[in-house]
Design a protein around this motif. Structure first.
Motif, PDB file in Angstrom:
ATOM      1  N   SER A  95      13.149  -9.614   3.479  1.00 46.32           N
ATOM      2  CA  SER A  95      12.734  -8.257   3.850  1.00 46.32           C
ATOM      3  C   SER A  95      13.120  -7.325   2.716  1.00 46.32           C
ATOM      4  O   SER A  95      13.953  -7.666   1.872  1.00 46.32           O
ATOM      5  N   THR A  96      12.478  -6.163   2.676  1.00 46.37           N
ATOM      6  CA  THR A  96      12.632  -5.284   1.522  1.00 46.37           C
ATOM      7  C   THR A  96      12.681  -3.821   1.940  1.00 46.37           C
ATOM      8  O   THR A  96      11.940  -3.398   2.825  1.00 46.37           O
ATOM      9  N   VAL A  97      13.567  -3.069   1.303  1.00 44.56           N
ATOM     10  CA  VAL A  97      13.576  -1.615   1.453  1.00 44.56           C
ATOM     11  C   VAL A  97      13.266  -1.022   0.078  1.00 44.56           C
ATOM     12  O   VAL A  97      13.879  -1.412  -0.921  1.00 44.56           O
ATOM     13  N   VAL A  98      12.282  -0.127   0.033  1.00 46.37           N
ATOM     14  CA  VAL A  98      11.946   0.525  -1.234  1.00 46.37           C
ATOM     15  C   VAL A  98      12.883   1.725  -1.413  1.00 46.37           C
ATOM     16  O   VAL A  98      12.919   2.629  -0.588  1.00 46.37           O
ATOM     17  N   LEU A  99      13.672   1.696  -2.476  1.00 44.43           N
ATOM     18  CA  LEU A  99      14.637   2.780  -2.725  1.00 44.43           C
ATOM     19  C   LEU A  99      14.026   3.859  -3.605  1.00 44.43           C
ATOM     20  O   LEU A  99      14.492   4.992  -3.626  1.00 44.43           O
ATOM     21  N   GLY A 100      12.985   3.499  -4.347  1.00 45.79           N
ATOM     22  CA  GLY A 100      12.328   4.482  -5.203  1.00 45.79           C
ATOM     23  C   GLY A 100      11.073   3.885  -5.806  1.00 45.79           C
ATOM     24  O   GLY A 100      11.016   2.680  -6.043  1.00 45.79           O
TER      25      GLY A 100
ATOM     26  N   THR B 283       9.975 -13.048  -2.478  1.00 50.13           N
ATOM     27  CA  THR B 283       9.421 -13.419  -1.179  1.00 50.13           C
ATOM     28  C   THR B 283       9.267 -14.940  -1.061  1.00 50.13           C
ATOM     29  O   THR B 283       9.727 -15.560  -0.107  1.00 50.13           O
ATOM     30  N   GLU B 284       8.663 -15.532  -2.088  1.00 55.88           N
ATOM     31  CA  GLU B 284       8.414 -16.966  -2.111  1.00 55.88           C
ATOM     32  C   GLU B 284       9.731 -17.747  -2.244  1.00 55.88           C
ATOM     33  O   GLU B 284       9.944 -18.750  -1.562  1.00 55.88           O
ATOM     34  N   ASP B 285      10.590 -17.270  -3.111  1.00 52.48           N
ATOM     35  CA  ASP B 285      11.875 -17.915  -3.372  1.00 52.48           C
ATOM     36  C   ASP B 285      12.682 -18.012  -2.070  1.00 52.48           C
ATOM     37  O   ASP B 285      13.218 -19.062  -1.731  1.00 52.48           O
ATOM     38  N   MET B 286      12.746 -16.901  -1.323  1.00 52.05           N
ATOM     39  CA  MET B 286      13.523 -16.896  -0.087  1.00 52.05           C
ATOM     40  C   MET B 286      12.904 -17.821   0.949  1.00 52.05           C
ATOM     41  O   MET B 286      13.600 -18.551   1.644  1.00 52.05           O
ATOM     42  N   ARG B 287      11.565 -17.771   1.058  1.00 51.31           N
ATOM     43  CA  ARG B 287      10.901 -18.635   2.042  1.00 51.31           C
ATOM     44  C   ARG B 287      11.170 -20.095   1.736  1.00 51.31           C
ATOM     45  O   ARG B 287      11.464 -20.886   2.621  1.00 51.31           O
ATOM     46  N   ARG B 288      11.102 -20.432   0.450  1.00 49.63           N
ATOM     47  CA  ARG B 288      11.348 -21.808   0.043  1.00 49.63           C
ATOM     48  C   ARG B 288      12.762 -22.253   0.405  1.00 49.63           C
ATOM     49  O   ARG B 288      13.028 -23.404   0.681  1.00 49.63           O
ATOM     50  N   ARG B 289      13.671 -21.312   0.344  1.00 50.99           N
ATOM     51  CA  ARG B 289      15.069 -21.640   0.668  1.00 50.99           C
ATOM     52  C   ARG B 289      15.343 -21.549   2.169  1.00 50.99           C
ATOM     53  O   ARG B 289      16.485 -21.691   2.606  1.00 50.99           O
TER      54      ARG B 289
ATOM     55  N   THR C 177       6.978  -2.866   0.114  1.00 52.31           N
ATOM     56  CA  THR C 177       7.947  -3.702   0.836  1.00 52.31           C
ATOM     57  C   THR C 177       7.442  -5.143   0.881  1.00 52.31           C
ATOM     58  O   THR C 177       8.165  -6.054   1.243  1.00 52.31           O
ATOM     59  N   SER C 178       6.168  -5.320   0.516  1.00 52.48           N
ATOM     60  CA  SER C 178       5.639  -6.695   0.471  1.00 52.48           C
ATOM     61  C   SER C 178       5.862  -7.249  -0.935  1.00 52.48           C
ATOM     62  O   SER C 178       6.565  -6.661  -1.741  1.00 52.48           O
ATOM     63  N   SER C 179       5.235  -8.364  -1.238  1.00 52.81           N
ATOM     64  CA  SER C 179       5.448  -9.012  -2.529  1.00 52.81           C
ATOM     65  C   SER C 179       4.635  -8.337  -3.639  1.00 52.81           C
ATOM     66  O   SER C 179       3.410  -8.258  -3.561  1.00 52.81           O
TER      67      SER C 179
END
Ligand code: GLP
Length: 243
Positions: free
Chosen positions: A102-107, A91-97, A164-166
């Motif tokens: 966004s995230t989908v939980v597969l399991g 989450t942080e890495d993407m924001r910094r870039r 789906t959050s951090s």
């Protein structure tokens, strides 16, 4: 601990030794915009000359790790985007870039971890573990497929959280566990058919794989493998001399 390190006589120039010590402070105890000790304090603390301090500090300023404010002192610069490998959450890495994560939980299950994950987490075959599998995207397009293992005992109710959050935020805010160090291995792999479909790349497309064990106060709390699309993700690192 940089406080226990000292500048010594020897073949390595003193300004380089001091630069290394200051760098350890910048990467350790000091936060962005914190003042570094004054020139006089550094002279006294490390028993070096003013010229040595100026040289060491000047180099770090030139490298963008410190900045000076006239009449005020020298301060820690905020890290540049992509300039270092951090123990950052996705989450942080993407924001910094500059991307929107966004995230989908597969399991998400409570189960018995496989031997490598058990070894990494220091848990037994009788201990329960959480397996969380997620697809992470940036600006709506798949970026990484991630499988995380976490020990169940110290994290009651973890699977009921919004995964789906951090996960790093959940660990910090709900369990008071801040990950503060990690050991990571990186390698390359061609996407297998399943992962190619998930990440929407052609089969055998290059992926960067990161396998990491992260610790909070010395205790392993996650063992995670992430497969990143190599066409979308790269890492930069600044390397210091071994000294
Ligand atoms: C990155 C790391 C993973 C880590 C994840 C946590 O993707 N490579 O090892 O599990 O971040 O991210 P978040 O806190 O956004 O769930």
């Amino acid at each position: 601990d940089p406080r226990e390190v000292n500048v010594v006589d020897g073949p390595v120039p003193k300004h380089r030794q001091l630069r290394q010590i200051l760098l350890a402070m910048v990467e350790g105890e000091l936060v962005p915009d914190a003042p570094i000790p004054s020139e006089r304090e550094l002279v006294t603390r490390f028993g070096v000359s003013r010229a040595t301090v100026r040289e060491a500090v000047g180099r770090l300023v030139a490298e963008g790790r410190l900045y000076r404010v006239r009449g005020k002192g020298t301060f820690v610069a905020a890290p540049k985007v992509e300039s270092q490998m951090h123990l950052a959450s996705f989450t942080e890495d993407m924001r910094r870039r500059g991307h929107k994560p966004s995230t989908v939980v597969l399991g998400a299950d409570e189960t018995v971890a496989p031997p490598p994950a058990r070894a990494a987490l220091g848990i037994d075959v009788t201990d329960r573990a959480f397996r969380v599998e997620r697809l992470r995207s940036a600006d709506g397009a798949p970026m990484a497929h991630e499988v995380s293992w976490l020990p169940a005992a110290p994290l009651p109710g973890m699977l009921e959280r919004d995964l789906t959050s951090s996960i790093y935020s959940i660990l910090a805010h709900d369990y008071g566990r801040v990950l503060d160090s990690a050991a990571q291995t990186v390698w390359a792999e061609g996407a297998d058919p399943l992962r190619a479909r998930l990440l929407r790349v052609p089969p055998a497309a290059p992926l960067l794989v990161f396998r990491k064990t992260s610790y909070a106060a010395g205790r392993p709390l996650e063992h995670v493998t992430s497969w990143y699309r190599a066409d979308r993700y790269q890492v930069h690192m600044t390397l210091d001399s071994a000294l």
